[in-house]
Design a protein around this motif. Sequence first.
Motif, PDB file in Angstrom:
ATOM      1  N   ALA A 165       0.836  -1.200   0.000  1.00 22.05           N
ATOM      2  CA  ALA A 165       0.000   0.000   0.000  1.00 22.05           C
ATOM      3  C   ALA A 165       0.879   1.262   0.000  1.00 22.05           C
ATOM      4  N   LEU A 166       1.947   1.189   0.813  1.00 20.12           N
ATOM      5  CA  LEU A 166       2.851   2.344   0.855  1.00 20.12           C
ATOM      6  C   LEU A 166       3.523   2.542  -0.497  1.00 20.12           C
ATOM      7  N   THR A 167       3.952   1.462  -1.121  1.00 17.07           N
ATOM      8  CA  THR A 167       4.593   1.541  -2.433  1.00 17.07           C
ATOM      9  C   THR A 167       3.628   2.099  -3.466  1.00 17.07           C
ATOM     10  N   ALA A 168       2.406   1.601  -3.454  1.00 15.38           N
ATOM     11  CA  ALA A 168       1.400   2.076  -4.401  1.00 15.38           C
ATOM     12  C   ALA A 168       1.120   3.565  -4.188  1.00 15.38           C
ATOM     13  N   ALA A 169       1.034   3.988  -2.941  1.00 19.82           N
ATOM     14  CA  ALA A 169       0.766   5.403  -2.646  1.00 19.82           C
ATOM     15  C   ALA A 169       1.901   6.291  -3.139  1.00 19.82           C
ATOM     16  N   ALA A 198       3.921  10.197  -6.899  1.00 27.48           N
ATOM     17  CA  ALA A 198       5.015  10.575  -7.795  1.00 27.48           C
ATOM     18  C   ALA A 198       4.511  10.748  -9.217  1.00 27.48           C
ATOM     19  N   ALA A 199       3.642   9.872  -9.675  1.00 30.88           N
ATOM     20  CA  ALA A 199       3.105   9.979 -11.036  1.00 30.88           C
ATOM     21  C   ALA A 199       2.254  11.237 -11.189  1.00 30.88           C
ATOM     22  N   LEU A 200       1.423  11.532 -10.203  1.00 32.15           N
ATOM     23  CA  LEU A 200       0.602  12.752 -10.264  1.00 32.15           C
ATOM     24  C   LEU A 200       1.479  14.012 -10.250  1.00 32.15           C
ATOM     25  N   ALA A 201       2.510  14.003  -9.403  1.00 37.57           N
ATOM     26  CA  ALA A 201       3.408  15.167  -9.351  1.00 37.57           C
ATOM     27  C   ALA A 201       4.136  15.335 -10.680  1.00 37.57           C
ATOM     28  N   ALA A 202       4.588  14.245 -11.261  1.00 38.97           N
ATOM     29  CA  ALA A 202       5.286  14.318 -12.546  1.00 38.97           C
ATOM     30  C   ALA A 202       4.358  14.802 -13.652  1.00 38.97           C
ATOM     31  N   ALA A 203       3.128  14.327 -13.657  1.00 44.71           N
ATOM     32  CA  ALA A 203       2.156  14.765 -14.668  1.00 44.71           C
ATOM     33  C   ALA A 203       1.858  16.251 -14.518  1.00 44.71           C
ATOM     34  N   TRP A 204       1.713  16.694 -13.286  1.00 43.85           N
ATOM     35  CA  TRP A 204       1.435  18.116 -13.050  1.00 43.85           C
ATOM     36  C   TRP A 204       2.609  18.980 -13.505  1.00 43.85           C
ATOM     37  N   VAL A 205       3.831  18.563 -13.160  1.00 47.90           N
ATOM     38  CA  VAL A 205       5.030  19.302 -13.566  1.00 47.90           C
ATOM     39  C   VAL A 205       5.140  19.337 -15.088  1.00 47.90           C
ATOM     40  N   LEU A 260      11.979  24.387  -8.524  1.00 49.37           N
ATOM     41  CA  LEU A 260      11.935  23.550  -7.320  1.00 49.37           C
ATOM     42  C   LEU A 260      10.886  22.456  -7.439  1.00 49.37           C
ATOM     43  N   VAL A 261       9.733  22.769  -8.031  1.00 49.29           N
ATOM     44  CA  VAL A 261       8.674  21.772  -8.147  1.00 49.29           C
ATOM     45  C   VAL A 261       9.140  20.617  -9.035  1.00 49.29           C
ATOM     46  N   GLY A 262       9.874  20.925 -10.096  1.00 50.00           N
ATOM     47  CA  GLY A 262      10.422  19.873 -10.946  1.00 50.00           C
ATOM     48  C   GLY A 262      11.383  18.982 -10.185  1.00 50.00           C
ATOM     49  N   LEU A 263      12.202  19.587  -9.350  1.00 49.48           N
ATOM     50  CA  LEU A 263      13.139  18.820  -8.531  1.00 49.48           C
ATOM     51  C   LEU A 263      12.390  17.905  -7.562  1.00 49.48           C
ATOM     52  N   VAL A 264      11.328  18.409  -6.938  1.00 44.78           N
ATOM     53  CA  VAL A 264      10.526  17.594  -6.020  1.00 44.78           C
ATOM     54  C   VAL A 264       9.901  16.413  -6.765  1.00 44.78           C
ATOM     55  N   ALA A 265       9.413  16.661  -7.976  1.00 43.56           N
ATOM     56  CA  ALA A 265       8.809  15.570  -8.760  1.00 43.56           C
ATOM     57  C   ALA A 265       9.842  14.496  -9.089  1.00 43.56           C
ATOM     58  N   VAL A 266      11.048  14.905  -9.441  1.00 47.39           N
ATOM     59  CA  VAL A 266      12.100  13.933  -9.743  1.00 47.39           C
ATOM     60  C   VAL A 266      12.450  13.135  -8.487  1.00 47.39           C
ATOM     61  N   VAL A 267      12.549  13.802  -7.348  1.00 45.83           N
ATOM     62  CA  VAL A 267      12.851  13.100  -6.091  1.00 45.83           C
ATOM     63  C   VAL A 267      11.739  12.108  -5.761  1.00 45.83           C
ATOM     64  N   LEU A 268      10.474  12.518  -5.978  1.00 42.11           N
ATOM     65  CA  LEU A 268       9.362  11.597  -5.725  1.00 42.11           C
ATOM     66  C   LEU A 268       9.411  10.395  -6.663  1.00 42.11           C
ATOM     67  N   LEU A 269       9.733  10.624  -7.918  1.00 46.77           N
ATOM     68  CA  LEU A 269       9.843   9.513  -8.859  1.00 46.77           C
ATOM     69  C   LEU A 269      10.974   8.563  -8.460  1.00 46.77           C
ATOM     70  N   LEU A 270      12.102   9.113  -8.057  1.00 41.49           N
ATOM     71  CA  LEU A 270      13.202   8.256  -7.580  1.00 41.49           C
ATOM     72  C   LEU A 270      12.785   7.488  -6.332  1.00 41.49           C
ATOM     73  N   GLY A 271      12.043   8.153  -5.449  1.00 46.66           N
ATOM     74  CA  GLY A 271      11.525   7.470  -4.258  1.00 46.66           C
ATOM     75  C   GLY A 271      10.588   6.337  -4.624  1.00 46.66           C
ATOM     76  N   ALA A 272       9.776   6.573  -5.662  1.00 44.38           N
ATOM     77  CA  ALA A 272       8.863   5.523  -6.114  1.00 44.38           C
ATOM     78  C   ALA A 272       9.637   4.333  -6.650  1.00 44.38           C
TER      79      ALA A 272
END
Length: 192
Positions: free
Chosen positions: A1-5, A10-17, A165-177
């Motif tokens: 569940a944590l992985t899916a979340a 991360a996908a939503l943040a990347a799409a928004w960016v 900065l938002v782009g950087l956060v999205a990349v970090v979230l994707l790497l976290g995913a």
Amino acid sequence: ALTAAVVVVAALAAAWVAAENRATIADARREGLQVARSAATFSAGIVAADADASGALIAGGVDVPAPEKDYADHLRDASEALTDASAGARTEDVEEIDMLSEQLVTYTGLVETARANSRQGFPVGGSYLAQARRLAADEMVPRADRLRREGERRVAQAANDVAGLVGLVAVVLLLGAVVMVVWAAFTVAGRT
């Protein structure tokens, strides 16, 4: 569940960016790049027209078919460039474009007066041409260069906004995913 979340966030943040970046780039292209390109085309057209007009006057006012056509073509290019610039201009650009338009009319009038006097053998044609050349070199080309630099500044600013900065956060979230998916894969593999 944590992985899916984490993957979903991360996908939503990347799409928004990506959507924001597309909008920023489209605005920069429409407002900055179009103005910069049009101003550069205007400058090139005026310089070429000025060279052709001077060449025709040096030839003694005798119409030479190719340069005469070139002069008109260069003026048309400069005029069309102003039209293109106004299509992508912001309100702060309108004054500069209007001034360039007025100066283009004045320049053309001075060159035509110089040509008419030169054809009749009046030496005053040279002074009209000199006045037109000063207008082009001292006012029109520098004004167009300022407009070009402003357009280039907008493009550069948009490029900086894309890499924010938002782009950087999205990349970090994707790497976290990716890390979470790998961790979950090892966890599941270890238990089975």
